[in-house]
Write an enzyme that holds these catalytic residues in place. Structure first.
Site, mmCIF file in Angstrom:
data_model
loop_
_atom_site.group_PDB
_atom_site.id
_atom_site.type_symbol
_atom_site.label_atom_id
_atom_site.label_comp_id
_atom_site.label_asym_id
_atom_site.label_seq_id
_atom_site.Cartn_x
_atom_site.Cartn_y
_atom_site.Cartn_z
ATOM 1 N N CYS A 180 0.803 -1.218 0.000
ATOM 2 C CA CYS A 180 0.000 0.000 0.000
ATOM 3 C C CYS A 180 0.840 1.274 0.000
ATOM 4 C CB CYS A 180 -0.931 0.008 1.219
ATOM 5 S SG CYS A 180 -1.851 -1.536 1.413
ATOM 6 N N HIS A 320 -2.932 8.209 6.017
ATOM 7 C CA HIS A 320 -3.157 6.887 5.408
ATOM 8 C C HIS A 320 -4.580 6.450 5.729
ATOM 9 C CE1 HIS A 320 -2.063 3.161 3.532
ATOM 10 N NE2 HIS A 320 -2.263 2.454 4.639
ATOM 11 N N GLU A 331 -1.544 5.387 13.597
ATOM 12 C CA GLU A 331 -1.196 6.614 12.878
ATOM 13 C C GLU A 331 -1.450 7.839 13.752
ATOM 14 O OE1 GLU A 331 -1.690 8.687 8.489
ATOM 15 O OE2 GLU A 331 -3.094 7.111 9.065
ATOM 16 N N LYS A 352 -9.532 8.077 1.923
ATOM 17 C CA LYS A 352 -10.079 6.730 1.789
ATOM 18 C C LYS A 352 -11.515 6.646 2.299
ATOM 19 C CE LYS A 352 -5.641 4.281 2.075
ATOM 20 N NZ LYS A 352 -4.740 5.430 2.326
ATOM 21 N N HIS A 357 -9.766 2.091 -0.332
ATOM 22 C CA HIS A 357 -8.313 1.904 -0.327
ATOM 23 C C HIS A 357 -7.884 1.368 -1.692
ATOM 24 C CE1 HIS A 357 -4.310 1.152 0.755
ATOM 25 N NE2 HIS A 357 -4.466 0.564 1.931
ATOM 26 N N PHE A 416 1.443 -3.067 4.028
ATOM 27 C CA PHE A 416 1.601 -4.372 4.659
ATOM 28 C C PHE A 416 3.076 -4.744 4.640
ATOM 29 C CE2 PHE A 416 -2.530 -7.040 4.761
ATOM 30 C CZ PHE A 416 -3.157 -6.035 5.452
#
Length: 430
Positions: A180, A320, A331, A352, A357, A416
């Site tokens: 990502c 994110h 985050e 998002k 996503h 990831f």
């Protein structure tokens, strides 16, 4: 020798919220969601039955010889559309413009398997007595099918080759696979290459689609996807107490990065300057971020140092913000660690919440949104934020866009495996 400056002179996107930058940004400011029932294949037996799909994309609008690229997955097709629009926007589409050996492609992407019969047919093999697909059984069956029948074209690196050939981009060519964070890392590494003098222009970004049964069941097995099937439009709810996972999407985006003097000589429009880049790894787990955001903290701090900025210089963070329990709390903790008390005055939002996503394409599309926020003086909201999570207690611009002039924007992308990328884009000053 003074480090060369890198500016953005072109942008192109193919997203669930529009196929142009203007359409994408207008949708963000309106708080419009792209999330709805999956139509790419019959997902009724799956734990998650919705996604954020690109609608109305036609390859014919971007290439003369459609047959040459019709066999490619939508990963490559989205990249073609976004790259053509970005190069046209920058005034570099014509093969006769510029030294093409100094113009390259850096792209973040992932697997290109999609829409082939083995995947679709294997759904029946994985449907349990309840009529619902069991992700574990499905994955076992599908891997057996794939080991016998290699119908999928894996397009992790070939997309870069297609773009180089189609648009005569003879310079450095690089495929980045950091999940990502991939498209953001492609942009950061491309900027470093231009700074070092090894290229003058790079079309950088990413494209990805995991809207196939293997992609959906894979994330279901990780319990990462929302299962709010009764209300998909409200399923992506970053920083909300009731969030239950992210909404998977697809798309592509490209920004044209260019050395400042090269852009000046051409009389190019300069949208913003890429001033900071930070890249780290959590070295923690393959599927979970570090709970305190260890790697994210260092990535943001490194980006600020690279940009020669103080934390209080940042006027907005495009987070994110996936809408998973682990990411949003980690985050938030990382932002507090980097920005201290100023974190509570700093507007933060998640694109998002509307886009879903876009996996490897998420970072570049969110950077484009960040550039537009910088230029227009309007910050997009986080929609579906109804019940604030006590652990997520920052200013997430809930539900309504906000007018605010800012000079520097930080964009986060975390992948990831613990890959962390932070980019700073700044208002261009001559």
């Amino acid at each position: 020798m003074m480090r060369r400056r890198v500016v953005i002179t072109g942008m192109g996107v193919i997203t669930p919220l529009g196929h142009t930058v203007a359409e994408l940004f207008a949708s963000q400011l309106e708080g419009r969601t792209a999330v709805g029932p999956l139509t790419r294949f019959d997902a009724r037996t799956m734990p998650t039955t919705f996604a954020s799909e690109v609608k109305g994309f036609e390859l014919d609008k971007y290439v003369d010889d459609r047959g040459r690229y019709a066999h490619c997955g939508v990963n490559t097709q989205f990249a073609i559309g976004a790259t053509k629009d970005a190069l046209a926007d920058a005034g570099l589409l014509d093969e006769g413009t510029g030294d093409r050996s100094r113009i390259g492609v850096y792209l973040g992407s992932g697997e290109g398997a999609e829409d082939f019969p083995a995947l679709i047919n294997s759904i029946a093999l994985a449907t349990g007595p309840s009529g619902k697909a069991d992700p574990a059984t499905f994955q076992r069956e599908i891997l057996q099918v794939l080991s016998r029948d290699r119908e999928a074209e894996v397009e992790m690196h070939t997309t870069c080759g297609h773009l180089a050939h189609l648009f005569a981009l003879d310079g450095p060519n690089f495929a980045c696979q950091t999940a990502c964070a991939a498209s953001s890392q492609a942009i950061g590494e491309a900027a470093e290459l231009i700074r070092a003098g090894d290229a003058d222009v790079i079309a950088a970004g990413g494209s990805h689609s995991m809207l196939h049964p293997l992609g959906i069941t894979g994330f279901n097995r990780l319990t990462a996807l929302s299962q709010r099937n009764e209300s998909p439009r409200t399923a992506s709810r970053p920083f909300d107490l009731t969030r239950d996972g992210f909404v998977i999407g697809e798309g592509g985006g490209i920004v044209v990065l260019e050395e400042l003097e090269h852009a000046r000589k051409r009389g190019a429009t300069i949208y913003a300057e890429v001033t900071g880049y930070g890249t780290t790894a959590d070295a923690y787990r393959m599927t979970d971020p570090h709970p305190q955001g260890k790697g994210a903290i260092r990535a943001m701090a490194d980006a600020l140092t690279d940009a020669k900025l103080k934390p209080t210089d940042i006027g907005y963070i495009n987070a994110h913000g996936t809408s998973t329990q682990a990411n949003d709390s980690a985050e938030t903790a990382a932002i507090k660690a980097v920005f201290g008390e100023y974190a509570y005055q700093l507007p933060v939002s998640s694109s998002k919440s509307m886009l879903g996503h876009l996996i490897a394409a998420a970072g570049v599309v969110e950077l484009v949104i960040s550039v537009m926020a910088l230029r227009k003086g309007v910050l997009p909201p986080t929609i579906n934020l109804e019940t604030p999570d006590p652990e997520c207690d920052l200013d997430y611009i809930p539900n309504v866009a906000r007018e605010k002039r800012v000079d520097h924007v930080l964009s986060n992308s975390f992948g990831f495996g613990g890959q962390n990328i932070a980019l700073v884009v700044s208002r261009f000053r001559d």
